[in-house]
Design an enzyme around this catalytic site. Sequence first.
Site, PDB file in Angstrom:
ATOM      1  N   GLY A  21       0.824  -1.206   0.000  1.00  0.00           N
ATOM      2  CA  GLY A  21       0.000   0.000   0.000  1.00  0.00           C
ATOM      3  C   GLY A  21       0.856   1.252   0.000  1.00  0.00           C
ATOM      4  O   GLY A  21       1.774   1.383  -0.805  1.00  0.00           O
ATOM      5  N   GLY A  22       0.542   2.171   0.904  1.00  0.00           N
ATOM      6  CA  GLY A  22       1.225   3.467   0.940  1.00  0.00           C
ATOM      7  C   GLY A  22       2.713   3.336   1.140  1.00  0.00           C
ATOM      8  O   GLY A  22       3.507   3.889   0.375  1.00  0.00           O
ATOM      9  N   GLY A  24       4.264   0.366   1.105  1.00  0.00           N
ATOM     10  CA  GLY A  24       4.690  -0.723   0.240  1.00  0.00           C
ATOM     11  C   GLY A  24       5.129  -0.279  -1.148  1.00  0.00           C
ATOM     12  O   GLY A  24       6.169  -0.725  -1.645  1.00  0.00           O
ATOM     13  N   LYS A  67      -3.405  -5.134  -5.379  1.00  0.00           N
ATOM     14  CA  LYS A  67      -2.268  -4.238  -5.166  1.00  0.00           C
ATOM     15  C   LYS A  67      -0.937  -4.955  -5.410  1.00  0.00           C
ATOM     16  O   LYS A  67      -0.037  -4.400  -6.035  1.00  0.00           O
ATOM     17  CB  LYS A  67      -2.283  -3.705  -3.725  1.00  0.00           C
ATOM     18  CG  LYS A  67      -3.350  -2.671  -3.496  1.00  0.00           C
ATOM     19  CD  LYS A  67      -3.183  -2.019  -2.130  1.00  0.00           C
ATOM     20  CE  LYS A  67      -4.240  -0.930  -1.982  1.00  0.00           C
ATOM     21  NZ  LYS A  67      -4.150  -0.253  -0.673  1.00  0.00           N
ATOM     22  N   ASP A 112      -1.371  -2.200   7.691  1.00  0.00           N
ATOM     23  CA  ASP A 112      -2.316  -1.186   8.146  1.00  0.00           C
ATOM     24  C   ASP A 112      -3.117  -1.638   9.352  1.00  0.00           C
ATOM     25  O   ASP A 112      -4.054  -0.978   9.737  1.00  0.00           O
ATOM     26  CB  ASP A 112      -3.261  -0.792   7.011  1.00  0.00           C
ATOM     27  CG  ASP A 112      -4.119  -1.962   6.571  1.00  0.00           C
ATOM     28  OD1 ASP A 112      -3.888  -3.087   7.042  1.00  0.00           O
ATOM     29  OD2 ASP A 112      -5.024  -1.757   5.751  1.00  0.00           O
ATOM     30  N   CYS A 168     -23.484   4.515  28.539  1.00  0.00           N
ATOM     31  CA  CYS A 168     -24.430   5.562  28.920  1.00  0.00           C
ATOM     32  C   CYS A 168     -24.165   6.858  28.140  1.00  0.00           C
ATOM     33  O   CYS A 168     -25.099   7.550  27.753  1.00  0.00           O
ATOM     34  CB  CYS A 168     -24.330   5.802  30.421  1.00  0.00           C
ATOM     35  SG  CYS A 168     -25.374   7.133  30.988  1.00  0.00           S
TER      36      CYS A 168
END
Lengths: 631, 333
Positions: A21-22, A24, A67, A112, A168
């Site tokens: 990815g980024g 990688g 990818k 990631d 709550c």
Amino acid sequence: MASKAERDAIKVAKVLMVGAGGIGCELLKTLVMSGFQDIELIDMDTIEVSNLNRQFLFRKKHVGQSKAQVAREAVLKFRPDAKIVAHHANVKDPQFDIDFIKRFTVVLNGLDNVEARRHVNRLCLAAGVPLVESGTTGYVGQADVHIKGRFTCFECYPPPPPKSFPTCTITNTPSQPVHCIVWAKELPFAKLFGEAGLANDLDMRSDDQAEEPLEEDTNWHRVKENETPTAYACRVFDKVFGHNVAKTLEMDDLWKNRQRPKPLYIDEVLPETSEPPAKRPRTEGANAGDEERSVSAASNLGLRDTNQVWSLQENARVFLESVRLFLEERASEIGSLRFDKDDTLAVEFVTSASNLRDISFGIQTQSLFAAKGIAGNIVHAIATTNAIVAGMIVIEATKIVTGQMDKLKTHWCEQFLRRKMLLWSIDPNPPNPKCYVCSDTPLFLEVDTNKATLGEVLQKIVKKKLAVVSPMVLFGNSILYETGDDLDEDEQRSYAANAAKVLSQFPTPIGHNSLVSIDDSQQDFRCTLHIVHRDVFDEEKEPDMMVLRGEIPAVKAGEGTANGTEAAEDDDDDLTIIDNAVQEVDAVQETSAKAGKRKRDEEDGDHGSRKKRLPEEKETEDVDTGVIDLL
Amino acid sequence: MADEGNAMLTEQEAAVYDRQIRVWGVEAQKRMSKSNILVGGAITGIIAEALKNIVLAGVGSVTLVDDTPVSAESIAATFILTPDLIDSGVSMGAACAAALQDFNPMVAVRSEEGNIVDKAPDFYDFFSVVLLGRAPLDLQKKINGICRSRGHKVAFFSADVRGGIGQIFVDLQTHNYTPFPKPDTTPEPQTAQYPSLEEALSFSWKPLLEQKRKERTDSLFFTMRVLERFEQAEKRRPGAVSAADLPGLLKTRDDMAKSQDVLPEMIPDELLERLADAGPGELPAVSAIVGGILGQEILKSVSSKGAPVENFFLYSLTKHTGLIERVPPLKKS
């Protein structure tokens, strides 16, 4: 620069990259530029449009493709002589076992999510292969080296648990936009469109809460006979923003020191509208899948600027329209939808619902862009930091494959100057002798052995907390539980029966002071749980009704509970350091890194300079004060 | 100007730039998309890295001026070109422009014929930033001077990597910016005043070295000055040095130290030796790192978002540090 011997070592080194990815993409490029020629990469993801601002090996035409494969092909174009093997697969798949890892000189992570990182960490520890970890968020990044017995492993310092909020606060007393966004995702979105039949806190609001809830109170989320989508949407609107809020107002104690919320009813908000806006014609030629995802309430209403903050009426219209569109255009998915940040209509529903609740409770409303970021736990990401961190990874990988172990470093990239430095490094830290992953350290499980089942322990502790992928449970001489493809039917049946058993009901009861072993052969990970019997748990603070304690206490960041506990599983880059309370992501790494920071500060202290720390240094460390105290 | 704030990003821009807009904001993104970047000097590895970064980020336009033909060396040093371009006669500027355009169709990338040396001053008027790759010191000073002489601000950057050592020089003239917020603070707009390269390099060394230990200018800064002086005196092309030049570099160091009235040892022999050995070569990992900072700083300058580097950035692989030196030092207020 490098000697011939070093260049040769780089050439023959076998490198495994996990993540394309980024980080990688940058890493693969810098590796081949640096002379690495034998690379395998694993990534299970496909390319998305939002990757294109930084994952430079991908183009628009590649959206939807693997990818790993596309990255391989792109790099081969400018370095045809490199040998690159791409796996479009999950690193947790059994094919990537310890023997697979053993084939490599070094493993480089650009992941990631923290579960995959923990898994790769264990594989590398078991295989004895050095691991270079990395992470970025925005302008901040780091690269860290893990070598068994020499430096920390990835899990030596546990992260703060994901940020969560008391139930709550979410259901009755929100005070921040994030509370309403979590509410919108987990309550109305899940109730209307998610797994069918799940009761949730939006139910049970009837006047008569005595014995059985009224039919009306549990089935309000279903479309009634002859009810038009818009009529349904209006009824849901009045229920969740009107009646339920009015009900909450009856709890006087809640409002002694708080501003009282204002219920919203559709007739008051939009007195003129009850008919749906005109239906827009479908775009010709778009394929069905695209069409489904491109259904948008906001664009039907002409609200195209994602940075605009909608008015009360606009939010109400988007809410009604998004409900209508789910019913009319995506009916088949209702009952099984899960919130996805890339699902336009889901993001629109959540944005409008959370904004309406914000308005009720006097909280600042959000643009779609901002709400999407919070709801999707989106990691901020830029190309430059990824490029810088990938360069740092290659520097460390080069030292590892050329045997310069004494020169290894942990690197940081900073957003704000640290003295004069934007980029700096220190020696990696030694292993934590109390780490249950890379040292033999006991773990304690506090649990009500008369109530909890083995299955609950497996789900809540073994899988979720210990990140074990395929557990085997041993108690005394017997195997209580096992997973795998090779189990016969009898085994499967008997293990399923065991999973349903309460701990104290086993032939040899599991009770106070029992020792239960957990073994994952895929990870070559094993540990022993010392059972500590406990009768009473605080449902708000300990919603699992069981507590895992190790020698390393986890950091107490957000004690508590149920709602909004999932970690960001977003994006392609990963991250380590957190700049937003909700984005408590993959912070394990941060912790061991910060241990290093502290170490450095102490070293500086030896030179008498500690008191002169610049203010910004202090602030960058604020993120994890809790961590430092525990080290 | 009045419409500027209201202009929306296109859907395509919003989708592709989503993750980075979450870092620097939509206004910064819009300002970037209006910027025009000129790149002259040699397109080395660090320049290719920086170009990739600013094209991906979505600046308005990029114009490349490098008429040297693509060679095996330039292919080896940059990753954006494919090997079939070797000896094809295509210029580096044209080849890189085509490759970069493919990275991001929303940026106009073009190549300009000729050499940056021959461009008339009014050629620069179109640009908001000039980035000079590997270039002789005289040319750096000259182009920096041209940038300062235009009617509007033209930011100037020059950058190079030699082996494991990298340097960036920044002149943003008068630069107004909004810093990134630190936790629980609201940043105030800031203004930074930059000296020209000429001014910065004519500042004497002694006061730089007499600063308090933590503020003292790093030896890397002085080492780069020696290298630059040596190449200039010997009329070498930048990077045309080798191990055989070490004696000459040491002598230049000694001469400069003497005339600056400082001790020659403050520039370690070892650093000069490393630069001599490196010659024109760049370590790709270092080009990625320094090119990352360079890209980031160009984006900061055109978006007015984030505190920029003032005014030298220096990286050393052996120290694993990237630091910032202000020369001359800022006066303490």
